[in-house]
Design a protein around this motif. Structure first.
Motif, PDB file in Angstrom:
ATOM      1  N   GLY A 439      -8.893 -18.197  50.070  1.00  0.00           N
ATOM      2  CA  GLY A 439      -7.575 -18.711  49.713  1.00  0.00           C
ATOM      3  C   GLY A 439      -6.632 -18.485  50.871  1.00  0.00           C
ATOM      4  O   GLY A 439      -6.637 -17.417  51.482  1.00  0.00           O
ATOM      5  N   MET A 440      -5.824 -19.485  51.198  1.00  0.00           N
ATOM      6  CA  MET A 440      -4.961 -19.354  52.374  1.00  0.00           C
ATOM      7  C   MET A 440      -3.587 -19.950  52.106  1.00  0.00           C
ATOM      8  O   MET A 440      -3.463 -21.030  51.520  1.00  0.00           O
ATOM      9  CB  MET A 440      -5.592 -20.033  53.589  1.00  0.00           C
ATOM     10  N   VAL A 441      -2.573 -19.241  52.545  1.00  0.00           N
ATOM     11  CA  VAL A 441      -1.204 -19.754  52.553  1.00  0.00           C
ATOM     12  C   VAL A 441      -0.723 -19.734  53.995  1.00  0.00           C
ATOM     13  O   VAL A 441      -0.776 -18.704  54.657  1.00  0.00           O
ATOM     14  CB  VAL A 441      -0.266 -18.913  51.669  1.00  0.00           C
ATOM     15  N   THR A 442      -0.284 -20.884  54.485  1.00  0.00           N
ATOM     16  CA  THR A 442       0.131 -20.993  55.886  1.00  0.00           C
ATOM     17  C   THR A 442       1.646 -20.953  56.012  1.00  0.00           C
ATOM     18  O   THR A 442       2.387 -21.133  55.042  1.00  0.00           O
ATOM     19  CB  THR A 442      -0.389 -22.311  56.493  1.00  0.00           C
ATOM     20  N   GLN A 443       2.093 -20.727  57.226  1.00  0.00           N
ATOM     21  CA  GLN A 443       3.526 -20.732  57.502  1.00  0.00           C
ATOM     22  C   GLN A 443       4.107 -22.127  57.334  1.00  0.00           C
ATOM     23  O   GLN A 443       5.146 -22.320  56.731  1.00  0.00           O
ATOM     24  CB  GLN A 443       3.767 -20.227  58.926  1.00  0.00           C
ATOM     25  N   VAL A 526      -6.261 -15.179  52.966  1.00  0.00           N
ATOM     26  CA  VAL A 526      -5.635 -15.223  54.283  1.00  0.00           C
ATOM     27  C   VAL A 526      -4.175 -15.623  54.096  1.00  0.00           C
ATOM     28  O   VAL A 526      -3.878 -16.677  53.522  1.00  0.00           O
ATOM     29  CB  VAL A 526      -6.338 -16.234  55.211  1.00  0.00           C
ATOM     30  N   LEU A 527      -3.282 -14.789  54.579  1.00  0.00           N
ATOM     31  CA  LEU A 527      -1.843 -15.040  54.487  1.00  0.00           C
ATOM     32  C   LEU A 527      -1.295 -15.174  55.900  1.00  0.00           C
ATOM     33  O   LEU A 527      -1.235 -14.189  56.634  1.00  0.00           O
ATOM     34  CB  LEU A 527      -1.140 -13.905  53.741  1.00  0.00           C
ATOM     35  N   ASP A 528      -0.947 -16.390  56.276  1.00  0.00           N
ATOM     36  CA  ASP A 528      -0.419 -16.653  57.617  1.00  0.00           C
ATOM     37  C   ASP A 528       1.082 -16.851  57.503  1.00  0.00           C
ATOM     38  O   ASP A 528       1.551 -17.938  57.182  1.00  0.00           O
ATOM     39  CB  ASP A 528      -1.098 -17.885  58.216  1.00  0.00           C
ATOM     40  N   GLU A 529       1.831 -15.785  57.715  1.00  0.00           N
ATOM     41  CA  GLU A 529       3.287 -15.814  57.537  1.00  0.00           C
ATOM     42  C   GLU A 529       3.622 -16.344  56.147  1.00  0.00           C
ATOM     43  O   GLU A 529       4.485 -17.208  55.980  1.00  0.00           O
ATOM     44  CB  GLU A 529       3.938 -16.691  58.620  1.00  0.00           C
ATOM     45  N   ALA A 530       2.958 -15.810  55.123  1.00  0.00           N
ATOM     46  CA  ALA A 530       3.046 -16.367  53.776  1.00  0.00           C
ATOM     47  C   ALA A 530       4.442 -16.265  53.174  1.00  0.00           C
ATOM     48  O   ALA A 530       4.790 -17.036  52.292  1.00  0.00           O
ATOM     49  CB  ALA A 530       2.048 -15.656  52.862  1.00  0.00           C
ATOM     50  N   THR A 531       5.261 -15.308  53.620  1.00  0.00           N
ATOM     51  CA  THR A 531       6.602 -15.159  53.053  1.00  0.00           C
ATOM     52  C   THR A 531       7.692 -15.487  54.058  1.00  0.00           C
ATOM     53  O   THR A 531       8.851 -15.146  53.855  1.00  0.00           O
ATOM     54  CB  THR A 531       6.793 -13.710  52.546  1.00  0.00           C
ATOM     55  N   ALA A 557      -3.861 -10.724  56.797  1.00  0.00           N
ATOM     56  CA  ALA A 557      -2.462 -11.145  56.759  1.00  0.00           C
ATOM     57  C   ALA A 557      -1.905 -11.184  58.175  1.00  0.00           C
ATOM     58  O   ALA A 557      -1.978 -10.192  58.913  1.00  0.00           O
ATOM     59  CB  ALA A 557      -1.645 -10.202  55.888  1.00  0.00           C
ATOM     60  N   ILE A 558      -1.367 -12.347  58.538  1.00  0.00           N
ATOM     61  CA  ILE A 558      -0.714 -12.515  59.834  1.00  0.00           C
ATOM     62  C   ILE A 558       0.791 -12.509  59.594  1.00  0.00           C
ATOM     63  O   ILE A 558       1.281 -13.210  58.707  1.00  0.00           O
ATOM     64  CB  ILE A 558      -1.118 -13.850  60.488  1.00  0.00           C
ATOM     65  N   ALA A 559       1.514 -11.733  60.379  1.00  0.00           N
ATOM     66  CA  ALA A 559       2.964 -11.710  60.225  1.00  0.00           C
ATOM     67  C   ALA A 559       3.614 -11.252  61.511  1.00  0.00           C
ATOM     68  O   ALA A 559       3.116 -10.366  62.199  1.00  0.00           O
ATOM     69  CB  ALA A 559       3.369 -10.789  59.082  1.00  0.00           C
ATOM     70  N   HIS A 560       4.722 -11.909  61.848  1.00  0.00           N
ATOM     71  CA  HIS A 560       5.542 -11.416  62.948  1.00  0.00           C
ATOM     72  C   HIS A 560       6.486 -10.326  62.454  1.00  0.00           C
ATOM     73  O   HIS A 560       6.904  -9.445  63.202  1.00  0.00           O
ATOM     74  CB  HIS A 560       6.348 -12.561  63.562  1.00  0.00           C
ATOM     75  N   ARG A 561       6.842 -10.387  61.152  1.00  0.00           N
ATOM     76  CA  ARG A 561       7.698  -9.368  60.566  1.00  0.00           C
ATOM     77  C   ARG A 561       6.793  -8.216  60.166  1.00  0.00           C
ATOM     78  O   ARG A 561       6.141  -8.244  59.125  1.00  0.00           O
ATOM     79  CB  ARG A 561       8.445  -9.947  59.364  1.00  0.00           C
ATOM     80  N   LEU A 562       6.743  -7.193  61.003  1.00  0.00           N
ATOM     81  CA  LEU A 562       5.748  -6.130  60.852  1.00  0.00           C
ATOM     82  C   LEU A 562       5.928  -5.328  59.576  1.00  0.00           C
ATOM     83  O   LEU A 562       4.969  -4.736  59.070  1.00  0.00           O
ATOM     84  CB  LEU A 562       5.796  -5.201  62.069  1.00  0.00           C
ATOM     85  N   SER A 563       7.150  -5.322  59.032  1.00  0.00           N
ATOM     86  CA  SER A 563       7.372  -4.549  57.814  1.00  0.00           C
ATOM     87  C   SER A 563       6.552  -5.093  56.654  1.00  0.00           C
ATOM     88  O   SER A 563       6.238  -4.354  55.713  1.00  0.00           O
ATOM     89  CB  SER A 563       8.865  -4.576  57.435  1.00  0.00           C
TER      90      SER A 563
END
Length: 613
Positions: A439-443, A526-531, A557-563
């Motif tokens: 399952g994947m959510v993209t930016q 897979v969460l690519d900048e999901a939020t 999970a990929i995120a630029h927002r490290l929090s």
């Protein structure tokens, strides 16, 4: 009756899905194969109808001779029965032959062939890789699929109707004229040679010009659709005039290519008028001369005149039919460039469905640079992710995060190395089963131009209404969905979301996409900048739902927002296509390496893209 002919061929059956020929005639024959018996019968009935027409011209000459040799008082007594039989033939048998001929072409061939071509071409396009669509305009691909279908039907119609008709008519005309006087065939033979020479000169050129115009038309469609699908960007940057100029260039090129095509058509038309004039003067003049010498009767002159006048009218139609044939062949050749393009990402022979026991992922020596040295991608990545482990993937833009995910989903085949899921090499399992397990959510969330319900149900087509509503509730989408209304007045879950979801806000689109993945409930997530598109309040509202969603799943999970990924079990730091750090958040901070610098610079914000090595 109509339904009988329409059901002679099922356009949805018999597609092997194998390679499509890349040469024109084999390509045509591949798609015409299911219609072979329809075409054989159509050829027979077209030839029979043509012979009947020539017979009627001959019989018209006979009637003239009978009238000349009889008196009004005795004519019907001597020939009435013959005339009644001929009337019955014309009123019953001839229409029956014509009906079968037309029904085979118009009911059995035309609608089913177009449907077959579109269906098979669309199925083939869906099997193409993501890279195939990234390399071309979606509008041009769709245009080629749609244009090829009617052109295929028209080409088949011209071949098996006009050309068969012309060939049989010419042979019949030669026999009819020779029966009167063999010398009458000479003008027809000379005319035929001139006609063939003219066709040999013009029709290939018309075909080439038609293909050039078809290419130009597809380019116009591609550029216009590109502007329309990105209209918000066009408006945002005030580039309306630039887009006008961009389209004008393609439209003007199309106009010039079409003008060149029309020059050929005009030349064909002029040449036809000239040679038809010689045909009429030669055959009719010679027939009259034979009559004046007593070598032919009035009926023969009448039949020859009617035959030539019919040929004069028919040759224009045949020329246009040939011109149309080559134009359609040009369109087919252009469409073939897309439809017959090889599928580069196939399941291996004997590929089996992926069986996911826990969702453990092992990456070994993975290398993929998209065929460009120094052009990004991955350069020898080794990574083990335990079943149920949650991994955060961090790195600058271009570090290889998306490449790793794309290879996991097998959007590309890796140049070197392998990825295994529960010990199974993903290159050896079916693509459908692989992606069904992820399952994947993209930016950049993309929704289908369908209802909200259909978009959420895309995650699991057999889901109930209650399950759809529950998935929406878990991602805080149930608050805005009831208030949605589209232009047709559809509300809530029935409202259409627009192309790519443009009628929704970014946050609304993201929540619909999240609900879709919640409903899919795949073992690997897979969460690519999901939020990334959510405001802080909404993100906080669904954070607990995301934690629940991750429960028992293997997560990347990929995120630029490290929090957002600090609570992951481990964090993998990629740089220049390699894994440079790996470990829990606290350990990486204590290490003081690249991740620690990202964290220090971010302070709750985003990774500095210009961070120095």
């Amino acid at each position: 009756m109509f339904r009988f002919f329409e059901n002679l061929v099922d356009p949805y059956r018999g597609d092997s899905g194998g390679p499509v020929p890349t040469r024109l005639w084999p390509f045509l024959l591949r798609f015409l194969a299911p219609f072979r018996w329809v075409l054989v019968l159509a050829t027979f009935f077209t030839a029979l109808g043509t012979l009947i027409e020539i017979g009627l011209i001959w019989y018209a000459g006979r009637v003239v001779d009978l009238l000349a040799a009889s008196s009004p008082e005795t004519f019907f007594a001597e020939h009435g029965v013959e005339l009644l039989l001929m009337a019955g033939f014309v009123l019953v048998l001839r229409p029956a032959v014509q009906f079968v001929d037309v029904a085979l072409l118009n009911q059995a061939l035309m609608p089913n062939l177009g449907t077959l071509v579109r269906w098979r071409a669309h199925r083939r396009m869906l099997r193409q890789s993501v890279g195939f669509f990234q390399a071309d305009f979606a509008g041009r691909i769709a245009s080629r699929v749609m244009q090829t279908a009617p052109s295929m039907g028209e080409a088949a119609f011209q071949i098996f109707d006009a050309l068969v008709y012309a060939a049989v008519y010419l042979i019949g005309a030669l026999i009819l004229l020779a029966d009167t006087d063999a010398r009458l065939t000479l003008p027809l033979i000379l005319w035929f040679l001139a006609y063939v020479a003219m066709m040999a000169y013009f029709t290939p050129r018309v075909g080439a010009a038609s293909k050039a115009f078809s290419d130009a038309r597809s380019a116009i469609t591609g550029r216009i659709v590109d502007s329309y699908s990105n209209i918000q960007t066009v408006k945002l940057f005030s580039h309306g005039q630039r887009e006008e100029a961009y389209a004008h260039e393609a439209i003007e090129h199309g106009r010039q290519t079409f003008a060149r095509q029309m020059r050929m058509v005009t030349g064909m038309d002029l040449g036809l008028v000239v040679i038809n004039g010689f045909l009429m003067a030669g055959v009719v003049g010679w027939a009259i001369w034979l009559w004046s010498e007593g070598a032919a009767g009035v009926g023969a002159v009448a039949a020859a005149t009617a035959l030539v006048l019919r040929l004069n009218a028919m040759t224009g139609w045949i020329m246009w039919a040939l011109s149309s044939l080559f134009q359609n062949l040009g369109v087919i050749a252009e469409g073939m460039e897309t439809i017959a393009a090889p599928i580069t990402l196939n399941d291996r022979p004997g590929a089996k469905p992926l069986v996911v026991a826990g969702g453990a992922i092992r990456v070994t020596g993975l290398r993929h640079t998209y065929g460009q040295a120094g052009g990004g991608g991955l350069d020898g990545v080794d990574l083990d992710i335990a079943a149920g482990e949650r991994i955060g993937l961090v790195g600058r833009s271009g570090a290889g995060k998306s490449s790793l995910v794309n290879l996991l989903l097998r959007f590309h085949d890796a140049e070197a190395g392998r990825i295994e899921i529960d010990g199974q090499d993903i290159a050896g399992v079916t693509q459908e089963s692989l992606r069904a397990a992820i399952g994947m959510v993209t930016q950049d969330t993309s929704l289908l131009h369908r209802s909200v319900r259909d978009n959420i149900r895309y995650g699991r087509p057999d889901a109930s209404e209650a399950e759809i509503a529950e998935a929406a509730r878990k991602v805080a989408a149930d608050g805005f969905i009831p208030d949605l209304v589209d232009l047709a007045g559809r509300r809530g879950y029935d409202a259409l979301v627009g192309e790519r979801g443009v009628k929704l806000s970014g946050g609304q689109r993201q929540r619909i996409a999240l609900a879709r993945v919640v409903l899919k409930d795949a073992p690997i997530l897979v969460l690519d900048e999901a939020t990334s598109a959510l405001d802080s309040e909404v993100e906080a509202a669904i954070e607990e739902s995301l934690i629940d969603l991750m429960e028992g799943k293997t997560v990347i999970a990929i995120a630029h927002r490290l929090s957002t990924i600090a609570r992951m079990d481990r964090i993998v730091v990629l740089d220049a296509g390699r894994v440079v750090e790996i470990g829990p958040h606290a350990a990486l901070i204590a290490k003081g390496g690249l991740y620690a610098r990202f964290w220090a610079r971010q302070s709750g914000g985003f990774i500095g893209m210009q961070e120095a090595e």
